[in-house]
Design a protein around this motif. Structure first.
Motif, short mmCIF file in Angstrom:
data_model
loop_
_atom_site.label_atom_id
_atom_site.label_comp_id
_atom_site.label_asym_id
_atom_site.label_seq_id
_atom_site.Cartn_x
_atom_site.Cartn_y
_atom_site.Cartn_z
N LYS A 15 0.99 -1.10 0.13
CA LYS A 15 -0.34 0.09 -0.18
C LYS A 15 0.95 0.86 0.10
CE LYS A 15 -4.20 -2.33 2.82
NZ LYS A 15 -4.52 -2.09 3.50
N ILE A 16 1.91 1.24 1.14
CA ILE A 16 2.79 2.26 0.85
C ILE A 16 3.46 2.26 -0.08
CG2 ILE A 16 5.10 3.46 1.96
CD1 ILE A 16 4.11 1.64 4.15
N LEU A 19 1.02 4.10 -2.96
CA LEU A 19 1.08 5.54 -2.40
C LEU A 19 2.07 6.21 -3.17
CD1 LEU A 19 -1.02 5.73 1.02
CD2 LEU A 19 -2.11 5.92 -1.37
N LEU A 147 -5.65 9.48 13.15
CA LEU A 147 -6.87 8.24 12.23
C LEU A 147 -7.40 7.46 12.29
CD1 LEU A 147 -3.28 6.98 10.29
CD2 LEU A 147 -5.01 8.18 9.40
N SER A 279 -5.72 1.80 8.32
CA SER A 279 -4.28 1.16 7.25
C SER A 279 -3.28 2.62 7.95
CB SER A 279 -4.48 1.54 6.29
OG SER A 279 -3.29 1.02 5.72
N ALA A 281 -0.31 3.54 5.73
CA ALA A 281 0.00 3.28 4.86
C ALA A 281 -0.01 4.46 4.24
CB ALA A 281 -0.92 3.03 3.25
N PRO A 282 -1.33 6.06 4.79
CA PRO A 282 -0.99 7.01 3.85
C PRO A 282 0.02 8.46 4.63
CG PRO A 282 -3.53 6.67 4.20
CD PRO A 282 -2.78 5.66 5.23
N ALA A 285 3.27 6.89 4.79
CA ALA A 285 3.72 7.85 2.80
C ALA A 285 4.10 9.11 3.08
CB ALA A 285 2.52 7.16 1.55
N LYS A 286 3.40 9.53 3.54
CA LYS A 286 3.50 11.00 4.05
C LYS A 286 4.89 11.46 4.41
CE LYS A 286 1.44 15.22 5.86
NZ LYS A 286 2.44 15.27 7.16
N LYS A 289 7.77 10.48 1.38
CA LYS A 289 7.83 12.14 0.93
C LYS A 289 8.59 12.90 1.45
CE LYS A 289 4.07 11.73 -1.44
NZ LYS A 289 2.22 11.82 -1.66
#
Ligand code: R5P
Length: 291
Positions: A15-16, A19, A147, A279, A281-282, A285-286, A289
């Motif tokens: 998932k990561i 994204l 979250l 999840s 993941a967001p 991922a942030k 990034k």
């Protein structure tokens, strides 16, 4: 950046990577008949920044070794930077000497990860954030609590009372309150260092007829949540939910919690389980990034 999917966090890692639009490095992984782990990177990581996604929930020791072997392989084959993404950081609760003669386990783990070439680490709701400042490389903690609180808000539980089952987790309840918009409070927990037995001190706050969500970093045996739920029921709470970043749910923890009157347990995919409905993941991922 390339992503390596550690055997403990393949789904989360995928998932990561999706994204981030990042390539994943194929990994051969096996366990020998005697229990030893084997890893082999099937693609080049030369001059790359690589992120290894590998949680270290049970079996912790095996998963730590897998992480160490992957990091060693990445560094040995020319990776420029190795970032370990370890949502559940094992041994973080033994962050000081509680009884004479003990190890500071988390520092031993940090030294080991440093020795295999890890350059930085991202973790989630580590038990005590201050321990990360003693790591020999940059280590960052991010919180999954907003979250989790948002999950409840979207389910129609805005304004629910956010409860920390221990004074040390009050920051967690405050984070949840910011999203939910209701009130928050905490209980006081005591753990017998020899028997592991916990007791939770009753507090007087008004939860009568209210929905209460207990937020914690970890649910392990479930003892903390069961004790907190019991008090909340005595205080007249109408509905009690439990939420955590790391649903270890050892043994019959889930059953014990539901038997104590908790409506539902919600966790993240830091530890893949039947309650991992949120999840990370967001969030991760942030972080990747922004590097
Ligand atoms: C400890 O202080 C943690 O924040 C958790 O409350 C604890 O690890 C939960 O453990 P258990 O589910 O076994 O009570």
């Amino acid at each position: 950046m390339k992503i390596i999917l550690g055997p403990a966090s393949r789904e989360l890692g995928e998932k990561i990577a999706e994204l981030l639009g990042a390539e994943t490095v194929p990994l051969t992984f096996k366990t020998y008949p005697d229990g030893e782990s084997y890893v082999r990177l099937e693609d080049s990581v030369k001059n790359e920044h690589v992120a290894i996604i590998q949680t270290t929930s049970p079996p912790q020791d095996t998963r730590l070794i897998q992480l160490a072997l992957i990091a060693d392989a990445a560094k040995r084959h020319g990776a420029k930077k190795v970032i370990a993404v370890v949502p559940y950081l094992a041994y973080a609760r033994q962050d000081k000497i509680f009884l004479q003669g003990e190890a500071i386990s988390i520092e031993a783990v940090a030294q080991m990860l440093n020795a295999v070439g890890i350059d930085s680490l991202i973790t989630v709701n580590v038990h005590q954030e201050k321990v990360l400042s003693r790591f020999p490389f940059p280590a960052k903690n991010v919180s999954a609590i907003p979250l989790l609180a948002d999950y409840f808000k979207r389910k129609g539980f805005a304004e629910a009372f956010a409860l920390a089952p221990d004074v040390g987790a009050i920051y967690i309840a405050e984070e949840a309150k910011k999203v939910l918009g209701g009130e928050c409070g905490y209980l006081e927990k005591h753990r017998d260092r020899y028997t592991g037995q916990i007791s939770v001190e009753k507090k007087t706050f008004n939860v009568k007829g209210k929905t209460v969500i207990i937020f914690d970093d970890i649910i392990s045996t479930g003892g903390t949540i069961v004790a907190a739920a019991k008090i909340l029921k005595e205080l007249g709470a109408e509905k009690v939910f439990a939420a955590c970043a790391h649903p270890l749910l050892i043994g019959d923890a889930e059953k014990r919690i539901l038997d104590a009157g908790v409506e539902e347990i919600i966790g993240t995919d830091s530890v893949p389980s039947q309650v991992s409905k949120v999840s990370l993941a967001p969030l991760i991922a942030k972080q990747l990034k922004e590097r």
